[in-house]
Design a protein around this motif. Structure first.
Motif, PDB file in Angstrom:
ATOM      1  N   PHE A 140       0.851   4.306  -2.942  1.00  0.00           N
ATOM      2  CA  PHE A 140       0.806   5.754  -2.714  1.00  0.00           C
ATOM      3  C   PHE A 140       2.008   6.443  -3.357  1.00  0.00           C
ATOM      4  CE2 PHE A 140      -2.116   4.756   0.885  1.00  0.00           C
ATOM      5  CZ  PHE A 140      -3.127   5.658   0.572  1.00  0.00           C
ATOM      6  N   LEU A 141       3.219   5.916  -3.141  1.00  0.00           N
ATOM      7  CA  LEU A 141       4.429   6.562  -3.654  1.00  0.00           C
ATOM      8  C   LEU A 141       4.479   6.551  -5.179  1.00  0.00           C
ATOM      9  CD1 LEU A 141       7.139   5.275  -1.146  1.00  0.00           C
ATOM     10  CD2 LEU A 141       6.152   7.562  -1.258  1.00  0.00           C
ATOM     11  N   ALA A 142       3.917   5.514  -5.799  1.00  0.00           N
ATOM     12  CA  ALA A 142       3.919   5.451  -7.258  1.00  0.00           C
ATOM     13  C   ALA A 142       3.127   6.595  -7.871  1.00  0.00           C
ATOM     14  CB  ALA A 142       3.353   4.109  -7.721  1.00  0.00           C
ATOM     15  N   ARG A 143       2.127   7.070  -7.141  1.00  0.00           N
ATOM     16  CA  ARG A 143       1.246   8.129  -7.660  1.00  0.00           C
ATOM     17  C   ARG A 143       1.572   9.494  -7.077  1.00  0.00           C
ATOM     18  NH1 ARG A 143      -1.081   3.291  -7.318  1.00  0.00           N
ATOM     19  NH2 ARG A 143      -2.383   2.601  -9.068  1.00  0.00           N
ATOM     20  N   ASP A 144       2.152   9.511  -5.878  1.00  0.00           N
ATOM     21  CA  ASP A 144       2.516  10.770  -5.226  1.00  0.00           C
ATOM     22  C   ASP A 144       3.771  10.537  -4.378  1.00  0.00           C
ATOM     23  OD1 ASP A 144       2.785  13.151  -3.895  1.00  0.00           O
ATOM     24  OD2 ASP A 144       0.971  12.940  -2.682  1.00  0.00           O
ATOM     25  N   PRO A 145       4.951  10.816  -4.934  1.00  0.00           N
ATOM     26  CA  PRO A 145       6.203  10.549  -4.211  1.00  0.00           C
ATOM     27  C   PRO A 145       6.341  11.305  -2.895  1.00  0.00           C
ATOM     28  CG  PRO A 145       6.628  10.916  -6.545  1.00  0.00           C
ATOM     29  CD  PRO A 145       5.191  11.289  -6.305  1.00  0.00           C
ATOM     30  N   LYS A 146       5.543  12.347  -2.706  1.00  0.00           N
ATOM     31  CA  LYS A 146       5.624  13.119  -1.463  1.00  0.00           C
ATOM     32  C   LYS A 146       4.715  12.564  -0.369  1.00  0.00           C
ATOM     33  CE  LYS A 146       6.830  17.462  -3.779  1.00  0.00           C
ATOM     34  NZ  LYS A 146       6.444  18.891  -4.000  1.00  0.00           N
ATOM     35  N   SER A 147       4.072  11.449  -0.621  1.00  0.00           N
ATOM     36  CA  SER A 147       3.132  10.878   0.347  1.00  0.00           C
ATOM     37  C   SER A 147       3.792  10.637   1.693  1.00  0.00           C
ATOM     38  CB  SER A 147       2.580   9.553  -0.183  1.00  0.00           C
ATOM     39  OG  SER A 147       1.832   9.729  -1.360  1.00  0.00           O
ATOM     40  N   ARG A 148       3.040  10.953   2.738  1.00  0.00           N
ATOM     41  CA  ARG A 148       3.443  10.606   4.111  1.00  0.00           C
ATOM     42  C   ARG A 148       2.562   9.440   4.547  1.00  0.00           C
ATOM     43  NH1 ARG A 148       5.377  15.584   6.283  1.00  0.00           N
ATOM     44  NH2 ARG A 148       7.020  16.251   4.846  1.00  0.00           N
ATOM     45  N   VAL A 149       3.194   8.327   4.853  1.00  0.00           N
ATOM     46  CA  VAL A 149       2.454   7.095   5.093  1.00  0.00           C
ATOM     47  C   VAL A 149       2.983   6.396   6.332  1.00  0.00           C
ATOM     48  CG1 VAL A 149       1.788   4.846   4.132  1.00  0.00           C
ATOM     49  CG2 VAL A 149       2.089   6.820   2.602  1.00  0.00           C
ATOM     50  N   ALA A 150       2.084   5.952   7.195  1.00  0.00           N
ATOM     51  CA  ALA A 150       2.429   5.093   8.331  1.00  0.00           C
ATOM     52  C   ALA A 150       1.255   4.134   8.526  1.00  0.00           C
ATOM     53  CB  ALA A 150       2.675   5.917   9.590  1.00  0.00           C
ATOM     54  N   LEU A 151       1.388   2.939   7.970  1.00  0.00           N
ATOM     55  CA  LEU A 151       0.289   1.981   7.961  1.00  0.00           C
ATOM     56  C   LEU A 151       0.613   0.742   8.774  1.00  0.00           C
ATOM     57  CD1 LEU A 151      -0.794   2.093   4.207  1.00  0.00           C
ATOM     58  CD2 LEU A 151      -1.975   3.091   6.167  1.00  0.00           C
ATOM     59  N   GLU A 152      -0.354   0.305   9.555  1.00  0.00           N
ATOM     60  CA  GLU A 152      -0.253  -0.925  10.338  1.00  0.00           C
ATOM     61  C   GLU A 152      -1.341  -1.883   9.860  1.00  0.00           C
ATOM     62  OE1 GLU A 152       2.232  -0.906  12.356  1.00  0.00           O
ATOM     63  OE2 GLU A 152       2.590   1.251  12.593  1.00  0.00           O
TER      64      GLU A 152
ATOM     65  N   LEU B  27       0.832  -1.202   0.000  1.00  0.00           N
ATOM     66  CA  LEU B  27       0.000   0.000   0.000  1.00  0.00           C
ATOM     67  C   LEU B  27       0.872   1.260   0.000  1.00  0.00           C
ATOM     68  CD1 LEU B  27      -2.857  -1.050   2.449  1.00  0.00           C
ATOM     69  CD2 LEU B  27      -2.893  -1.027  -0.053  1.00  0.00           C
ATOM     70  N   LEU B  28       1.975   1.226   0.745  1.00  0.00           N
ATOM     71  CA  LEU B  28       2.939   2.332   0.696  1.00  0.00           C
ATOM     72  C   LEU B  28       3.414   2.551  -0.734  1.00  0.00           C
ATOM     73  CD1 LEU B  28       5.015   4.377   1.825  1.00  0.00           C
ATOM     74  CD2 LEU B  28       6.484   2.421   2.375  1.00  0.00           C
TER      75      LEU B  28
ATOM     76  N   HIS C  27      19.290  -3.646  17.614  1.00  0.00           N
ATOM     77  CA  HIS C  27      18.099  -3.091  16.957  1.00  0.00           C
ATOM     78  C   HIS C  27      17.514  -2.014  17.846  1.00  0.00           C
ATOM     79  CE1 HIS C  27      14.363  -2.695  14.776  1.00  0.00           C
ATOM     80  NE2 HIS C  27      14.760  -3.590  13.893  1.00  0.00           N
ATOM     81  N   GLY C  28      17.114  -0.899  17.234  1.00  0.00           N
ATOM     82  CA  GLY C  28      16.556   0.209  17.992  1.00  0.00           C
ATOM     83  C   GLY C  28      15.104   0.039  18.365  1.00  0.00           C
ATOM     84  N   GLY C  29      14.425  -0.967  17.801  1.00  0.00           N
ATOM     85  CA  GLY C  29      13.048  -1.251  18.164  1.00  0.00           C
ATOM     86  C   GLY C  29      12.008  -0.794  17.179  1.00  0.00           C
ATOM     87  N   GLY C  30      12.357   0.082  16.252  1.00  0.00           N
ATOM     88  CA  GLY C  30      11.389   0.589  15.291  1.00  0.00           C
ATOM     89  C   GLY C  30      11.241  -0.329  14.097  1.00  0.00           C
ATOM     90  N   ALA C  31       9.986  -0.620  13.724  1.00  0.00           N
ATOM     91  CA  ALA C  31       9.731  -1.449  12.553  1.00  0.00           C
ATOM     92  C   ALA C  31       9.884  -0.622  11.277  1.00  0.00           C
ATOM     93  CB  ALA C  31       8.338  -2.051  12.639  1.00  0.00           C
ATOM     94  N   PHE C  32       9.935  -1.313  10.137  1.00  0.00           N
ATOM     95  CA  PHE C  32      10.126  -0.658   8.842  1.00  0.00           C
ATOM     96  C   PHE C  32       8.838  -0.587   8.024  1.00  0.00           C
ATOM     97  CE2 PHE C  32      14.640  -2.665   8.849  1.00  0.00           C
ATOM     98  CZ  PHE C  32      15.066  -1.734   9.777  1.00  0.00           C
ATOM     99  N   SER C  33       8.158  -1.697   7.862  1.00  0.00           N
ATOM    100  CA  SER C  33       7.106  -1.830   6.857  1.00  0.00           C
ATOM    101  C   SER C  33       5.955  -0.853   7.096  1.00  0.00           C
ATOM    102  CB  SER C  33       6.582  -3.260   6.821  1.00  0.00           C
ATOM    103  OG  SER C  33       7.556  -4.128   6.281  1.00  0.00           O
ATOM    104  N   GLY C  34       5.459  -0.299   6.003  1.00  0.00           N
ATOM    105  CA  GLY C  34       4.351   0.634   6.048  1.00  0.00           C
ATOM    106  C   GLY C  34       4.749   2.076   6.272  1.00  0.00           C
ATOM    107  N   LYS C  35       6.046   2.341   6.437  1.00  0.00           N
ATOM    108  CA  LYS C  35       6.506   3.700   6.753  1.00  0.00           C
ATOM    109  C   LYS C  35       7.226   4.309   5.564  1.00  0.00           C
ATOM    110  CE  LYS C  35       7.155   2.627  11.666  1.00  0.00           C
ATOM    111  NZ  LYS C  35       8.125   2.512  12.763  1.00  0.00           N
ATOM    112  N   ASP C  36       6.837   5.532   5.195  1.00  0.00           N
ATOM    113  CA  ASP C  36       7.557   6.252   4.153  1.00  0.00           C
ATOM    114  C   ASP C  36       8.903   6.716   4.707  1.00  0.00           C
ATOM    115  OD1 ASP C  36       7.721   9.404   4.554  1.00  0.00           O
ATOM    116  OD2 ASP C  36       5.832   8.733   5.442  1.00  0.00           O
ATOM    117  N   PRO C  37       9.859   7.118   3.846  1.00  0.00           N
ATOM    118  CA  PRO C  37      11.224   7.385   4.316  1.00  0.00           C
ATOM    119  C   PRO C  37      11.410   8.624   5.179  1.00  0.00           C
ATOM    120  CG  PRO C  37      11.024   7.842   1.974  1.00  0.00           C
ATOM    121  CD  PRO C  37       9.764   7.158   2.380  1.00  0.00           C
ATOM    122  N   SER C  38      10.364   9.430   5.382  1.00  0.00           N
ATOM    123  CA  SER C  38      10.522  10.522   6.348  1.00  0.00           C
ATOM    124  C   SER C  38      10.644   9.974   7.769  1.00  0.00           C
ATOM    125  CB  SER C  38       9.353  11.502   6.253  1.00  0.00           C
ATOM    126  OG  SER C  38       8.152  10.928   6.755  1.00  0.00           O
ATOM    127  N   LYS C  39      10.195   8.716   7.943  1.00  0.00           N
ATOM    128  CA  LYS C  39      10.343   8.053   9.240  1.00  0.00           C
ATOM    129  C   LYS C  39      11.746   7.467   9.326  1.00  0.00           C
ATOM    130  CE  LYS C  39       5.755   8.416   8.932  1.00  0.00           C
ATOM    131  NZ  LYS C  39       5.120   9.158   7.823  1.00  0.00           N
TER     132      LYS C  39
END
Length: 442
Positions: A30-42, A26-27, A292-304
């Protein structure tokens, strides 16, 4: 004295990985259509149900249900017998916009000064014990899981004939887990593969002769013996054949092999175990080595920075080890939410640094060699692209960089969207010469 170390991997059909893949596909949409998307999906997936929650700010409109259903079917959950399949599962979506209090810290008048999307610490790790600078235990575990999935999807003709046509591929189901234990010597060099544990979901392909506990137990025993034999005669030979010679030699006749230790694994996937995004972060990274710092990766855009800074730290560690600065390296980056520059950079080479080079020296030079502001990381690693679905199974690190063209199809678009993107850019060895020059390494 020698010691043992173990790492785990899971298949793309493991319920937690199903959830990761849903969040990441899903991330990408969103990015394919709007590279500026801010996404955080669980995502949560369970018997007959997928629940998607999170925050999205984007100009794109995507086909969430169609995308999720296609993904689930492609993973292999396409039969009602699994009690979770792409065609019939319910999909509940509860998405809202990114909180303004977070957005104000990330969005800046100068885009290069974009603040970190969250506070936290991220780690990157590399070791010279494998060709891809990953821990051997995890590298082997991922290899086994990928090969098992390949057998399920693409059986070899000679195996199908010799091992009774269609035998192994006919009964495999998508869910699987693997552990690999390697014995190391006092100098941390691998001696042998000590133990492999493989649990693979399967059809109930042997029917009891009667409806009695004894008959059912006998049928279960026959199934287990068949699966064990197939793992020994089909799966492991395919694994060993693909390994570098020095790694293949680590397999010997003393290998301890556990296959489906519970005796039966018919009920699996999201029906048997609810899946959640971000619950396999050690599988995603270094298999318990490093940190590991504890933060997951999947569903997060690179601003995270949970995601982007972890990729940057891996890129740094891998290039440093490849350059000969050390044979093992852990890099920690820490950030404050809304602040561009990292709060700290820490390095630990575990006593393996080249003579005359200290860990503090490496940390100082990292700041000189690499721009670690979030916007700079996004640009240098090309992270504002739809590149994340491929990361969501079989590890984010240690993968092969490649350029691919991806097609995004939606009932809401006039025509398919084609994007040529670079995958796993953080695995490139593109800074080795710069590092050698900085440290005076010939």
């Amino acid at each position: 004295m020698s010691y043992l170390f173990t790492s785990e991997s899971v298949s793309e059909g493991h319920p937690d990985k199903v959830a990761d893949q849903i969040s990441d596909i899903l991330l990408d949409e969103f990015l394919a259509r709007d590279p500026k998307s801010r996404v955080a999906l669980e995502t949560m997936c369970t018997t007959g149900q997928v629940v998607i929650a999170g925050e999205v700010t984007s100009d794109a409109y995507i086909d969430i249900t169609g995308t999720v259903r296609n993904l689930i079917n492609n993973i292999g959950y396409s039969r009602g017998a699994y009690r979770f399949d792409g065609d019939s599962c319910g999909i509940l979506c509860t998405i809202h916009e990114q909180a303004e209090d977070i957005s104000r810290g990330v969005t800046k008048e100068d885009p290069d000064q974009q603040g970190a999307g969250d506070q936290g610490m991220m780690f990157g790790y590399a070791t010279a014990e494998t060709e891809n600078y990953m821990p051997l235990t995890l590298d082997l575990a991922h290899t086994i899981m990928r090969e098992l999935a390949d057998i399920r999807r693409n059986p070899k003709e000679d195996e199908m004939t010799y091992y009774r046509k269609g035998r192994m591929t006919s009964y495999l189901r998508p869910d699987a887990k693997c552990q690999v234990t390697v014995e190391y010597d006092d100098n941390h060099q691998p001696l042998r593969v000590h133990t492999i544990v493989i649990s693979t979901q399967h059809d109930e392909f042997i029917t009891p002769l009667a409806d009695t506990p004894e008959a059912k137990a006998k049928a279960d025993e026959k199934m287990l013996n068949q699966i064990r034999e197939d793992v020994k005669r089909v799966l492991l030979p395919r694994i060993i054949e693909k390994l570098p010679e020095e790694t293949a030699r680590l397999f010997d006749n003393n290998l301890i092999l556990h296959v489906n230790p519970t005796g039966k694994f018919v009920l699996g996937g999201p029906h048997a175990d609810t899946g959640l995004t971000g619950r396999k972060i050690i599988v995603d990274t270094y298999g318990g080595r490093g940190a590991h710092g504890g933060g997951a990766f999947s569903g997060k855009d690179p601003s995270k920075v949970d995601r982007s800074a972890a990729y940057a730290a891996r890129h740094i560690a891998k290039n440093m080890v490849a350059a000969g600065v050390a044979s093992e390296m852990l890099v920690q980056l820490s950030y404050a939410i809304g602040v561009a520059e990292p709060v700290s950079v820490f390095v630990n080479t575990f006593g393996t640094a080249r003579e005359g080079i200290t860990d503090n020296m490496i940390a100082e030079k990292i700041g000189k060699l690499f721009d670690l502001r979030p916007a700079a990381i996004e640009k240098s690693l090309k992270l504002r692209n739809p590149i994340y679905t491929e990361t969501a199974a079989y590890g984010h690190m240690g993968r092969q960089p490649e350029t691919v063209t991806k097609s995004f199809v939606s009932r809401y678009d006039d025509k398919p969207i084609e994007k040529t993107v670079e995958l796993f850019t953080w695995e490139k060895l593109d800074r080795v010469d710069d590092i050698r020059k900085e440290f005076g390494i010939d």
